[in-house]
Design a protein around this motif. Sequence first.
Motif, PDB file in Angstrom:
ATOM      1  N   GLY A 104      46.820  28.222  -6.830  1.00  0.00           N
ATOM      2  CA  GLY A 104      48.015  27.814  -7.574  1.00  0.00           C
ATOM      3  C   GLY A 104      47.681  26.950  -8.770  1.00  0.00           C
ATOM      4  N   TRP A 105      46.793  25.975  -8.568  1.00  0.00           N
ATOM      5  CA  TRP A 105      46.415  25.097  -9.681  1.00  0.00           C
ATOM      6  C   TRP A 105      45.709  25.871 -10.791  1.00  0.00           C
ATOM      7  N   ILE A 106      44.791  26.730 -10.421  1.00  0.00           N
ATOM      8  CA  ILE A 106      44.062  27.510 -11.435  1.00  0.00           C
ATOM      9  C   ILE A 106      45.015  28.445 -12.163  1.00  0.00           C
ATOM     10  N   SER A 107      45.945  29.056 -11.426  1.00  0.00           N
ATOM     11  CA  SER A 107      46.932  29.935 -12.066  1.00  0.00           C
ATOM     12  C   SER A 107      47.793  29.160 -13.060  1.00  0.00           C
ATOM     13  N   GLN A 108      48.222  27.951 -12.684  1.00  0.00           N
ATOM     14  CA  GLN A 108      49.031  27.141 -13.592  1.00  0.00           C
ATOM     15  C   GLN A 108      48.236  26.748 -14.834  1.00  0.00           C
ATOM     16  N   ILE A 109      46.976  26.419 -14.676  1.00  0.00           N
ATOM     17  CA  ILE A 109      46.127  26.070 -15.823  1.00  0.00           C
ATOM     18  C   ILE A 109      46.010  27.255 -16.760  1.00  0.00           C
ATOM     19  N   ILE A 110      45.777  28.434 -16.206  1.00  0.00           N
ATOM     20  CA  ILE A 110      45.636  29.634 -17.036  1.00  0.00           C
ATOM     21  C   ILE A 110      46.944  29.951 -17.745  1.00  0.00           C
TER      22      ILE A 110
END
Length: 116
Positions: A104-110
């Motif tokens: 979730g965090w990586i998706s939000q960053i992207i």
Amino acid sequence: MKYIKQFLIILAFSFTGELLKLILPFPIPASIYGMALLFTALITGVVKYSDVKDAGLFLIEIMPVMFIPAGVGLVTSWVNLKPILIPVSIITVVTIITVMLSTGWISQIIIRRTKK
């Protein structure tokens, strides 16, 4: 005939993955080699999506059936699993939560970076 051709293409990549597993000294499963090769061939256009689409969709549809032998294996191994059930359950839950949060965090960053 279309399905046979598509299955043969997928099987050829799976077989190539098996050969790579025998040749290369890395601890990577043969199926991963095969999937990576097929993915690369799809990205580069060597294999078109339409060349494997129908067979791939069929394999995805019957995938739940493939978990039956693993479930039966767990049932037959219950005597061995019973003493370590709590630690394995805790590790599984912690791992699931960790993977969900990091994804979730990586998706939000992207998503944030692509919006800029």
